[in-house]
Design an enzyme around this catalytic site. Structure first.
Site, PDB file in Angstrom:
ATOM      1  N   ASN A 124       0.828  -1.209   0.000  1.00 59.86           N
ATOM      2  CA  ASN A 124       0.000   0.000   0.000  1.00 59.86           C
ATOM      3  C   ASN A 124       0.859   1.255   0.000  1.00 59.86           C
ATOM      4  O   ASN A 124       1.938   1.299   0.564  1.00 59.86           O
ATOM      5  CB  ASN A 124      -0.970   0.003   1.191  1.00 59.86           C
ATOM      6  CG  ASN A 124      -0.266   0.108   2.516  1.00 59.86           C
ATOM      7  OD1 ASN A 124       0.099   1.198   2.955  1.00 59.86           O
ATOM      8  ND2 ASN A 124      -0.053  -1.024   3.173  1.00 59.86           N
ATOM      9  N   CYS A 142       4.544   5.589   9.211  1.00 59.09           N
ATOM     10  CA  CYS A 142       4.144   5.331   7.823  1.00 59.09           C
ATOM     11  C   CYS A 142       5.376   5.267   6.924  1.00 59.09           C
ATOM     12  O   CYS A 142       6.133   6.237   6.841  1.00 59.09           O
ATOM     13  CB  CYS A 142       3.201   6.429   7.335  1.00 59.09           C
ATOM     14  SG  CYS A 142       2.680   6.217   5.622  1.00 59.09           S
ATOM     15  N   ASN A 186       3.435  -0.652  12.226  1.00 60.49           N
ATOM     16  CA  ASN A 186       2.904  -0.201  10.953  1.00 60.49           C
ATOM     17  C   ASN A 186       3.446  -1.143   9.884  1.00 60.49           C
ATOM     18  O   ASN A 186       4.088  -2.152  10.189  1.00 60.49           O
ATOM     19  CB  ASN A 186       3.325   1.252  10.679  1.00 60.49           C
ATOM     20  CG  ASN A 186       2.336   1.971   9.763  1.00 60.49           C
ATOM     21  OD1 ASN A 186       1.855   1.409   8.785  1.00 60.49           O
ATOM     22  ND2 ASN A 186       2.038   3.214  10.081  1.00 60.49           N
ATOM     23  N   THR A 187       3.231  -0.826   8.632  1.00 61.15           N
ATOM     24  CA  THR A 187       3.648  -1.719   7.558  1.00 61.15           C
ATOM     25  C   THR A 187       5.173  -1.829   7.460  1.00 61.15           C
ATOM     26  O   THR A 187       5.908  -0.942   7.860  1.00 61.15           O
ATOM     27  CB  THR A 187       3.079  -1.255   6.207  1.00 61.15           C
ATOM     28  OG1 THR A 187       3.432   0.119   6.009  1.00 61.15           O
ATOM     29  CG2 THR A 187       1.576  -1.391   6.186  1.00 61.15           C
ATOM     30  N   GLY A 244      -0.394  -6.175  12.982  1.00 57.57           N
ATOM     31  CA  GLY A 244       0.478  -6.513  11.874  1.00 57.57           C
ATOM     32  C   GLY A 244       0.250  -7.932  11.398  1.00 57.57           C
ATOM     33  O   GLY A 244       0.778  -8.874  11.991  1.00 57.57           O
ATOM     34  N   GLY A 246      -6.334  -5.269  10.587  1.00 56.88           N
ATOM     35  CA  GLY A 246      -6.338  -4.301   9.495  1.00 56.88           C
ATOM     36  C   GLY A 246      -6.574  -4.934   8.148  1.00 56.88           C
ATOM     37  O   GLY A 246      -7.707  -5.134   7.721  1.00 56.88           O
TER      38      GLY A 246
END
Length: 577
Positions: free
Chosen positions: A76, A137, A203-204, A260, A282
């Site tokens: 993403n 991010c 986060n990613t 995650g 998510g």
């Protein structure tokens, strides 16, 4: 506001008996109506997280911004798309005045300076149960997200300065950490010692370039050369190790929300055993139909609790049974076999191959390195789309020729569920006519007699778009605007209407809103009035939330919504004054 720290404290609650689930920033709970959806219809969610808001409006990156290169593994690069402080605060104030939340509301914030973070924390304190500082991010612009969270001293300085400037604020300050560091435990300890009230991780992972297996080209588009974060099941090992490291470095006193790659109950249980006080879900929501989100999340929670308590109890249905068995964002290569111009701005593109598209469904068209958008299917066999030149991507489509390659993914949405009637009126504006062949086929199977009205923005010599096909289903009339948009709707003042007939509207929202007002005034009932809400969606699988009509996502429920539902749940979409 609720006592967030007590709710999350390991000293007050035994997480084996009460697993606390939360949504994550940027996925699913991205619109006000979806925040209330999770609070009222998904009781297994205890913390609802907004998307990350910034001081100024951020349009984010151009599509594609979400991809799935393997089943359940996503990339993403949304680019922190958000409406900005002023609009977001207005929406949340309104929401708070109209709805009393059962769950905690976690407002996520993003900035590239201490001053902007202070502005955001102070502004949203009145509506937030807790605020989350996005230090993580991986695909944001320089200075945002992981640009802060990757440096121990910078992250600590930010937290220290923000806490000192917001001592009067009530909402506890949580910091969301990036896994893309050498030692996440050191950074976690630094921000806690600087005053963070809680932590969120992870986060990613990444960013990396996500390559489409069919075209062999990068999918995502941004200023990072197509790089995007990794989420989904592939990152669960990273999340598990990060939670363990954070708990080891910070001890038991600091609340920690772990996330995650969690898709099933056993993964949630492992994160809690590793030290998480709550577990975020998510990307997994993109692998589950929205209509079953409540049952799916309840199953995740029940399974995790059973495993943590070692009861051996079998939970039916299992959380894994809700997950899609196939990759949902796979592209297929097609070749343009016919190309026909209608007027100066509209083309009919025919591709090799076919799709079994039903009324209410749609597909995405993708040109690598240029962009993608969702489109209705005009013909299933051969596969045909109507394109009107509106922006850079549609202009690129209009510049294709026979032999050009075009990639298609989908179908998305669901088939229209309607009450059969003896008669029906079908009205479409512009390229909305593409929806009518599949709709008319469904109505014909139901034995419905049809009257079809089409409005166009420009006159074309010869036959109108799809006139031969649609004319076979019933009376067909096409009227050009001739400088007055929606001129075809004048017919609704004089045309014969049976109060028991159904009416189906397709076109711009203002077009459908005006048509609805006229039809209701002529005696058509709200239950027999259907609007095709072709809202922009970035993913097609329920992750981005952009296609929300009230609390329903058209990418899952289908584009057709009944008027009475829209009036009750999304009346703003029916306004045109």
């Amino acid at each position: 506001m609720k006592d967030v720290l007590k709710v999350l404290s390991r000293r007050h609650l035994d997480r084996r008996k009460d697993v606390l689930l939360t949504t994550v920033s940027g996925v699913a709970s991205t619109k006000p109506a979806l925040l209330t959806y999770f609070d009222t219809k998904v009781p297994s969610i205890g913390i609802i997280t907004t998307k990350s808001f910034q001081v100024e409006v951020n349009p984010g990156n151009r599509e594609p911004v979400i991809c799935e290169t393997e089943r359940g593994n996503f990339g993403n690069s949304v680019g922190l798309r958000n409406p900005g402080l002023e609009q977001a605060l207005y929406e949340l104030r309104k929401l708070r005045s109209e709805h009393d939340f059962n769950a905690l509301l976690n407002v996520s914030l993003s900035a590239n300076s201490i001053e902007d973070f202070i502005t955001l924390v102070k502004a949203f304190d009145e509506v937030a149960d807790m605020v989350e500082l996005n230090f993580s991010c991986p695909h944001a612009s320089v200075g945002y997200g992981s640009s802060i969270g990757c440096d121990q001293s910078i992250a600590a300085q930010y937290v220290r300065s923000i806490k000192e400037a917001t001592t009067s604020c009530k909402a506890p300050l949580f910091v969301k950490l990036t896994p893309n560091v050498q030692d996440i435990g050191l950074i976690a300890k630094a921000v806690v010692e600087s005053g963070a009230d809680g932590l969120v991780a992870i986060n990613t992972v990444g960013p990396i370039v996500h390559i489409d297996p069919v075209s062999g080209t990068p999918i995502l588009q941004n200023k990072l050369g197509g790089k995007g974060g990794c989420s989904g099941r592939q990152v669960f090992p990273n999340a598990l190790e990060a939670v363990k490291a954070i708990r080891l470095a910070c001890g038991d006193d600091i609340p920690l929300i772990g996330m995650g790659g969690v898709s099933e109950g056993w993964e949630a249980a492992l994160l809690i055993e590793a030290g998480a006080d709550a577990v975020g879900i998510g990307s997994a929501l993109g692998t589950v139909d929205q209509r079953t989100w409540p049952a799916y999340l309840a199953s995740v929670k029940a399974e995790a609790q059973a495993l943590l308590l070692s009861t051996g109890k079998i939970v039916v249905p299992s959380s894994s049974s809700f997950l899609s068995a196939e990759r949902q964002m796979a592209y297929e290569k097609h070749v343009v076999t016919a190309f026909k111009q209608y007027g100066k701005d509209t083309v009919l593109i025919t591709l090799d191959g076919k799709l079994d598209c039903k009324a209410g469904q749609f597909a995405f068209l993708w040109l690598p390195m240029i962009g993608e958008k969702p489109f209705s299917v005009a013909h299933n066999d051969p596969l045909t789309f109507i394109i009107k030149k509106r922006g850079p991507f549609s202009e690129a489509l209009c510049n294709l020729s026979v032999g050009s390659e075009l990639f298609v993914r989908g179908l998305y949405g669901a088939q229209l569920e309607n009450k059969p009637t003896k008669q029906a009126l079908l009205i479409a504006g512009g390229t909305g006519v593409a929806v009518l062949p599949s709709l008319a086929s469904q109505l014909k199977e139901q034995g419905t007699q049809m009257t079809i009205l089409i409005g166009t923005s420009e006159e074309v010599s010869g036959k109108a778009l799809l006139e031969d096909e649609l004319g076979a289903f019933g009376s067909f009339t096409c009227i050009a605007d001739r400088g007055r948009p929606g001129r075809v709707l004048d017919l609704l003042d004089t045309i014969a209407l049976d109060p028991g007939m159904a009416c189906y509207l397709v076109g711009p929202e203002i077009f459908m809103a005006i048509a609805s007002r006229k039809l209701l005034g002529r005696g058509i009932t709200e239950e027999n009035l259907y609007l095709s809400m072709e809202r922009m969606t970035l993913c097609g699988i329920g992750m981005c939330g952009e296609c929300a009509c009230g609390d329903r996502l058209t990418c899952r429920w289908g584009t057709f919504m009944r008027y009475d539902f829209l009036k009750r749940e999304a009346s703003e979409l029916l306004a045109y004054d």
